[in-house]
Design an enzyme around this catalytic site. Sequence first.
Site, PDB file in Angstrom:
ATOM      1  N   LYS A 171       0.828  -1.214   0.000  1.00 49.25           N
ATOM      2  CA  LYS A 171       0.000   0.000   0.000  1.00 49.25           C
ATOM      3  C   LYS A 171       0.863   1.265   0.000  1.00 49.25           C
ATOM      4  O   LYS A 171       0.632   2.185  -0.788  1.00 49.25           O
ATOM      5  CB  LYS A 171      -0.937   0.014   1.217  1.00 49.25           C
ATOM      6  CG  LYS A 171      -1.884  -1.182   1.277  1.00 49.25           C
ATOM      7  CD  LYS A 171      -2.788  -1.125   2.483  1.00 49.25           C
ATOM      8  CE  LYS A 171      -2.082  -1.168   3.816  1.00 49.25           C
ATOM      9  NZ  LYS A 171      -1.354  -2.435   4.083  1.00 49.25           N
ATOM     10  N   ARG A 213      -9.727   0.514   8.536  1.00 46.86           N
ATOM     11  CA  ARG A 213      -9.257  -0.820   8.904  1.00 46.86           C
ATOM     12  C   ARG A 213     -10.291  -1.591   9.699  1.00 46.86           C
ATOM     13  O   ARG A 213     -10.035  -2.743  10.063  1.00 46.86           O
ATOM     14  CB  ARG A 213      -7.988  -0.672   9.747  1.00 46.86           C
ATOM     15  CG  ARG A 213      -6.717  -1.108   9.020  1.00 46.86           C
ATOM     16  CD  ARG A 213      -5.573  -0.858   9.962  1.00 46.86           C
ATOM     17  NE  ARG A 213      -4.368  -1.552   9.698  1.00 46.86           N
ATOM     18  CZ  ARG A 213      -3.278  -0.989   9.195  1.00 46.86           C
ATOM     19  NH1 ARG A 213      -3.292   0.247   8.770  1.00 46.86           N
ATOM     20  NH2 ARG A 213      -2.160  -1.671   9.109  1.00 46.86           N
ATOM     21  N   ARG A 219      11.246  -6.004   5.054  1.00 44.46           N
ATOM     22  CA  ARG A 219      11.117  -4.537   4.891  1.00 44.46           C
ATOM     23  C   ARG A 219      12.142  -3.805   5.759  1.00 44.46           C
ATOM     24  O   ARG A 219      12.339  -4.114   6.928  1.00 44.46           O
ATOM     25  CB  ARG A 219       9.706  -4.107   5.295  1.00 44.46           C
ATOM     26  CG  ARG A 219       9.526  -2.595   5.290  1.00 44.46           C
ATOM     27  CD  ARG A 219       8.080  -2.193   5.252  1.00 44.46           C
ATOM     28  NE  ARG A 219       7.242  -2.803   6.266  1.00 44.46           N
ATOM     29  CZ  ARG A 219       5.905  -2.757   6.259  1.00 44.46           C
ATOM     30  NH1 ARG A 219       5.258  -2.139   5.276  1.00 44.46           N
ATOM     31  NH2 ARG A 219       5.207  -3.343   7.216  1.00 44.46           N
ATOM     32  N   ARG A 271      11.073  -2.026  11.374  1.00 48.76           N
ATOM     33  CA  ARG A 271       9.999  -1.567  12.254  1.00 48.76           C
ATOM     34  C   ARG A 271       9.785  -2.568  13.385  1.00 48.76           C
ATOM     35  O   ARG A 271       9.848  -3.773  13.172  1.00 48.76           O
ATOM     36  CB  ARG A 271       8.698  -1.420  11.446  1.00 48.76           C
ATOM     37  CG  ARG A 271       8.571  -0.087  10.771  1.00 48.76           C
ATOM     38  CD  ARG A 271       7.452  -0.059   9.762  1.00 48.76           C
ATOM     39  NE  ARG A 271       6.184  -0.595  10.250  1.00 48.76           N
ATOM     40  CZ  ARG A 271       5.051  -0.584   9.535  1.00 48.76           C
ATOM     41  NH1 ARG A 271       5.049  -0.060   8.320  1.00 48.76           N
ATOM     42  NH2 ARG A 271       3.947  -1.088  10.013  1.00 48.76           N
ATOM     43  N   ARG A 299      -0.551  -9.403  13.347  1.00 47.67           N
ATOM     44  CA  ARG A 299      -1.128  -8.347  12.484  1.00 47.67           C
ATOM     45  C   ARG A 299      -1.926  -8.969  11.340  1.00 47.67           C
ATOM     46  O   ARG A 299      -2.964  -8.451  10.960  1.00 47.67           O
ATOM     47  CB  ARG A 299       0.001  -7.457  11.937  1.00 47.67           C
ATOM     48  CG  ARG A 299       0.588  -6.548  13.016  1.00 47.67           C
ATOM     49  CD  ARG A 299       1.886  -5.918  12.571  1.00 47.67           C
ATOM     50  NE  ARG A 299       1.725  -5.025  11.456  1.00 47.67           N
ATOM     51  CZ  ARG A 299       2.685  -4.722  10.597  1.00 47.67           C
ATOM     52  NH1 ARG A 299       3.884  -5.254  10.725  1.00 47.67           N
ATOM     53  NH2 ARG A 299       2.460  -3.873   9.623  1.00 47.67           N
TER      54      ARG A 299
END
Length: 242
Positions: A21, A96, A150, A183, A194
Amino acid sequence: MADNTAHIGPVLLLGPPGAGKGTQARQIVERYGIPQISTGELLREHVARGTELGREAKAIMDRGYLVPDDLMYGIVAGRLHEPDCRRGFVLDGFPRTAAQAGWLDAFLRKEFFENEVRDSTGSYKAGACAPVVIQLAVDYTQLLLRITGRRTCPTDGRVYNIHFQPPKVDELCDVDGTPLITRNDDREEVVRERLSVYQEQTGPVVEYYRGQGQFVTVNADLPIAQVTAEIFGVIDARNECQ
Ligand code: ADP
Ligand code: AMP
């Protein structure tokens, strides 16, 4: 670059963590000149500044849960009221929950378009710009690789991936050489949480928009440029706002 005076309206990117996203939102920003509004980024800014909201949000984010809806509404409303959102914006990470989706609908109708968009007689065109909703669909194993791989530059926010878009020098930002960070919520044990939160709480959001006019699912397993091309096609095909 597309016409930077055209009214683009709201573009919503839906998809699980790691779907791309943020990556695709940045491409939309470049092409259409509308701002990216990433609720995850807005929250991380609060955390970095040590605000009261940031302290409350951090504990929740680090465990992979969702920040309560009521806290989100203030952040999102404040940002959408800024003048750079008038031609449109790309929302990444919001809504969300089904409640957030209902809230957003009401907000866009009452506080956004009724104030901003009028027809030739001067009447309000409430809801004239229904959002373009784009769901990014990605295979589960690919998602795990994307999230755990990431890496982010804390200075300029650039996003890399050790598997798919590695920096030129290991763990350093290509642009300013800053050491890249992982992160807190991208650790594997949090990632699984998540992803299950996504299934349970954000799944209904997809159902909320499916069946409405401008809902499109894009195969986001493809390389970044191909996903971008499909998304541009979807946005260019809309004509209600122009
Ligand atoms: P989201 O905002 O949905 O959580 P990101 O845009 O941050 O996802 O992307 C997650 C990770 O996957 C990043 O490391 C990014 O570089 C990588 N990525 C994004 N899109 C693709 C793609 N189409 N193919 C391979 N890797 C991708
Ligand atoms: P993201 O950067 O979109 O992956 O978001 C990181 C984290 O911020 C999420 O795991 C949530 O804890 C929180 N968050 C971001 N957007 C929302 C939202 N719309 N509602 C609730 N929590 C959110």
